[in-house]
Design a protein around this motif. Structure first.
Motif, PDB file in Angstrom:
ATOM      1  N   LYS A  19      64.585  56.779  57.608  1.00  0.00           N
ATOM      2  CA  LYS A  19      65.260  56.057  56.511  1.00  0.00           C
ATOM      3  C   LYS A  19      64.810  54.593  56.441  1.00  0.00           C
ATOM      4  O   LYS A  19      64.496  54.085  55.371  1.00  0.00           O
ATOM      5  CB  LYS A  19      66.794  56.103  56.671  1.00  0.00           C
ATOM      6  N   SER A  38      74.444  46.535  57.086  1.00  0.00           N
ATOM      7  CA  SER A  38      75.697  47.089  57.602  1.00  0.00           C
ATOM      8  C   SER A  38      76.186  46.372  58.847  1.00  0.00           C
ATOM      9  O   SER A  38      75.428  45.685  59.532  1.00  0.00           O
ATOM     10  CB  SER A  38      75.494  48.564  57.976  1.00  0.00           C
ATOM     11  N   ARG A  42      77.158  49.062  67.673  1.00  0.00           N
ATOM     12  CA  ARG A  42      76.207  49.539  68.685  1.00  0.00           C
ATOM     13  C   ARG A  42      75.325  48.400  69.198  1.00  0.00           C
ATOM     14  O   ARG A  42      75.215  47.350  68.584  1.00  0.00           O
ATOM     15  CB  ARG A  42      75.386  50.718  68.149  1.00  0.00           C
ATOM     16  N   ARG A  45      68.802  47.349  69.138  1.00  0.00           N
ATOM     17  CA  ARG A  45      67.580  47.937  69.694  1.00  0.00           C
ATOM     18  C   ARG A  45      66.514  46.869  69.792  1.00  0.00           C
ATOM     19  O   ARG A  45      66.545  45.885  69.061  1.00  0.00           O
ATOM     20  CB  ARG A  45      67.040  49.046  68.773  1.00  0.00           C
ATOM     21  N   TYR A  54      71.099  44.840  61.045  1.00  0.00           N
ATOM     22  CA  TYR A  54      72.556  45.043  61.063  1.00  0.00           C
ATOM     23  C   TYR A  54      73.205  43.698  61.351  1.00  0.00           C
ATOM     24  O   TYR A  54      72.552  42.775  61.830  1.00  0.00           O
ATOM     25  CB  TYR A  54      72.959  45.979  62.226  1.00  0.00           C
ATOM     26  N   GLU A  73      83.633  50.555  53.399  1.00  0.00           N
ATOM     27  CA  GLU A  73      83.831  51.856  54.048  1.00  0.00           C
ATOM     28  C   GLU A  73      83.359  51.702  55.475  1.00  0.00           C
ATOM     29  O   GLU A  73      82.540  50.831  55.771  1.00  0.00           O
ATOM     30  CB  GLU A  73      83.067  52.977  53.341  1.00  0.00           C
ATOM     31  N   TYR A  77      80.304  56.953  64.323  1.00  0.00           N
ATOM     32  CA  TYR A  77      79.089  57.752  64.492  1.00  0.00           C
ATOM     33  C   TYR A  77      78.763  57.695  65.976  1.00  0.00           C
ATOM     34  O   TYR A  77      78.455  56.624  66.499  1.00  0.00           O
ATOM     35  CB  TYR A  77      77.950  57.156  63.652  1.00  0.00           C
ATOM     36  N   TYR A  82      80.247  52.063  62.243  1.00  0.00           N
ATOM     37  CA  TYR A  82      79.311  51.464  61.295  1.00  0.00           C
ATOM     38  C   TYR A  82      80.070  51.248  59.989  1.00  0.00           C
ATOM     39  O   TYR A  82      80.915  52.062  59.622  1.00  0.00           O
ATOM     40  CB  TYR A  82      78.142  52.411  61.004  1.00  0.00           C
ATOM     41  N   GLY A  83      79.764  50.176  59.265  1.00  0.00           N
ATOM     42  CA  GLY A  83      80.470  49.954  58.008  1.00  0.00           C
ATOM     43  C   GLY A  83      79.708  49.039  57.071  1.00  0.00           C
ATOM     44  O   GLY A  83      78.781  48.325  57.468  1.00  0.00           O
ATOM     45  N   THR A  84      80.126  49.076  55.807  1.00  0.00           N
ATOM     46  CA  THR A  84      79.469  48.287  54.759  1.00  0.00           C
ATOM     47  C   THR A  84      80.314  47.065  54.414  1.00  0.00           C
ATOM     48  O   THR A  84      81.470  47.224  54.003  1.00  0.00           O
ATOM     49  CB  THR A  84      79.322  49.146  53.480  1.00  0.00           C
ATOM     50  N   LYS A 102      72.344  52.315  53.355  1.00  0.00           N
ATOM     51  CA  LYS A 102      71.929  53.304  54.355  1.00  0.00           C
ATOM     52  C   LYS A 102      73.210  53.717  55.055  1.00  0.00           C
ATOM     53  O   LYS A 102      73.894  52.883  55.660  1.00  0.00           O
ATOM     54  CB  LYS A 102      70.966  52.624  55.346  1.00  0.00           C
ATOM     55  N   ILE A 103      73.544  54.968  54.952  1.00  0.00           N
ATOM     56  CA  ILE A 103      74.914  55.342  55.306  1.00  0.00           C
ATOM     57  C   ILE A 103      74.952  56.789  55.786  1.00  0.00           C
ATOM     58  O   ILE A 103      74.166  57.617  55.317  1.00  0.00           O
ATOM     59  CB  ILE A 103      75.785  55.128  54.034  1.00  0.00           C
ATOM     60  N   GLU A 104      75.848  57.099  56.749  1.00  0.00           N
ATOM     61  CA  GLU A 104      75.959  58.504  57.172  1.00  0.00           C
ATOM     62  C   GLU A 104      76.882  59.266  56.208  1.00  0.00           C
ATOM     63  O   GLU A 104      77.474  58.663  55.299  1.00  0.00           O
ATOM     64  CB  GLU A 104      76.336  58.615  58.666  1.00  0.00           C
ATOM     65  N   ARG A 149      72.950  62.637  68.890  1.00  0.00           N
ATOM     66  CA  ARG A 149      72.357  62.423  67.556  1.00  0.00           C
ATOM     67  C   ARG A 149      71.834  63.740  66.968  1.00  0.00           C
ATOM     68  O   ARG A 149      71.938  63.974  65.773  1.00  0.00           O
ATOM     69  CB  ARG A 149      71.241  61.368  67.630  1.00  0.00           C
TER      70      ARG A 149
HETATM   71  P1  5GP Z   1      71.460  53.980  63.754  1.00  0.00           P
HETATM   72  O1  5GP Z   1      72.252  53.765  65.020  1.00  0.00           O
HETATM   73  O2  5GP Z   1      70.402  55.046  63.952  1.00  0.00           O
HETATM   74  O3  5GP Z   1      70.921  52.699  63.193  1.00  0.00           O
HETATM   75  O4  5GP Z   1      72.463  54.549  62.656  1.00  0.00           O
HETATM   76  C1  5GP Z   1      73.269  55.657  62.914  1.00  0.00           C
HETATM   77  C2  5GP Z   1      73.847  56.194  61.618  1.00  0.00           C
HETATM   78  O5  5GP Z   1      74.724  55.246  61.041  1.00  0.00           O
HETATM   79  C3  5GP Z   1      72.798  56.517  60.551  1.00  0.00           C
HETATM   80  O6  5GP Z   1      73.074  57.804  60.015  1.00  0.00           O
HETATM   81  C4  5GP Z   1      73.025  55.463  59.511  1.00  0.00           C
HETATM   82  O7  5GP Z   1      72.718  55.922  58.213  1.00  0.00           O
HETATM   83  C5  5GP Z   1      74.511  55.227  59.641  1.00  0.00           C
HETATM   84  N1  5GP Z   1      74.930  53.945  59.066  1.00  0.00           N
HETATM   85  C6  5GP Z   1      74.264  52.778  59.049  1.00  0.00           C
HETATM   86  N2  5GP Z   1      74.971  51.836  58.404  1.00  0.00           N
HETATM   87  C7  5GP Z   1      76.114  52.436  57.979  1.00  0.00           C
HETATM   88  C8  5GP Z   1      77.241  51.985  57.238  1.00  0.00           C
HETATM   89  O8  5GP Z   1      77.352  50.840  56.800  1.00  0.00           O
HETATM   90  N3  5GP Z   1      78.235  52.885  57.020  1.00  0.00           N
HETATM   91  C9  5GP Z   1      78.165  54.170  57.461  1.00  0.00           C
HETATM   92  N4  5GP Z   1      79.184  54.974  57.179  1.00  0.00           N
HETATM   93  N5  5GP Z   1      77.107  54.634  58.158  1.00  0.00           N
HETATM   94  C10 5GP Z   1      76.097  53.781  58.414  1.00  0.00           C
END
Ligand code: 5GP
Length: 204
Positions: A19, A38, A42, A45, A54, A73, A77, A82-84, A102-104, A149
């Protein structure tokens, strides 16, 4: 000619599907696109930048923002939340930008309830085997996190039916072009061209 109303695009897909890489490519190609940054609890990295990849916050900071109504929201995860952030999304939409989240899958569902006009794109791996290889090659998670994951990924792939569009990422360039093509085409739906059409018709 495109209209000036903002548009919300939900971009989902399992961890490791690519993504971020697809987003980097399409954002470089179209200046009307705005990526939402977002919040996450976590760990950062290697190579990630706070405020760009982030906003890295503590659980307490996250909960305070939720209580203050600053989060559009959020979803759990794995072990993290995670949130916007709400304010920037509202501002960009008013400015007529195409905002990409980018969102789950659970967060995407919440956004659909708030913004029924949001358009959703699911980035699909060519296979679960390829996905696992990509996550392992990335090397950013320990074994337990990788297993978690992959488990979440199975569920997410099943939820792709909730999305308007599904793009398979077997080739980065093709997948990026396809995602960008979808977003561009969305600017020309009848609904979004309505205002322009009315202007033309008034002067017939
Ligand atoms: P990663 O740890 O791999 O960066 O992200 C893990 C998951 O969190 C991914 O599926 C990503 O799309 C989701 N994610 C990232 N930002 C947000 C967000 O703001 N809100 C939600 N609901 N999911 C998010």
């Amino acid at each position: 000619m495109q209209n000036n109303e903002g548009m919300l695009v939900l971009f989902s897909g399992p961890s490791g599907v690519g993504k971020d890489t697809v987003l980097d490519i399409i954002l470089d190609k179209d200046e009307r696109l705005q990526r939402s940054v977002s919040l996450t609890t976590r760990e950062k990295r290697c190579g990630e930048v706070d405020g760009e990849d982030y906003y890295f916050v503590t659980k307490d900071e996250f909960h305070t923002m939720i209580q203050n109504g600053q989060v559009l929201e959020y979803a759990q995860y794995g072990e993290n939340i995670y949130g916007t952030p709400k304010a920037p999304v509202d501002k960009w939409l008013k400015e007529g930008k195409t905002v990409i989240l980018k969102i789950e899958v659970k967060g995407a569902q919440k956004i659909r309830e708030i913004y029924p006009d949001a358009v959703s794109i699911f980035l699909m791996p060519p296979s679960m085997k390829v996905l696992e290889e990509r996550i392992r090659i990335r090397g950013t998670e320990d074994e337990a996190d990788i297993e978690r994951r992959l488990e979440i990924a199975k569920n997410e792939v099943m939820r792709s039916a909730d999305y308007d569009f599904v793009v398979v990422n077997d080739n980065l360039e093709t997948a990026s072009n396809n995602v960008l093509g979808i977003i561009k085409a969305l600017n020309f739906t009848y609904k979004r061209m309505n205002k322009k059409i009315s202007e033309v018709i008034e002067n017939v």
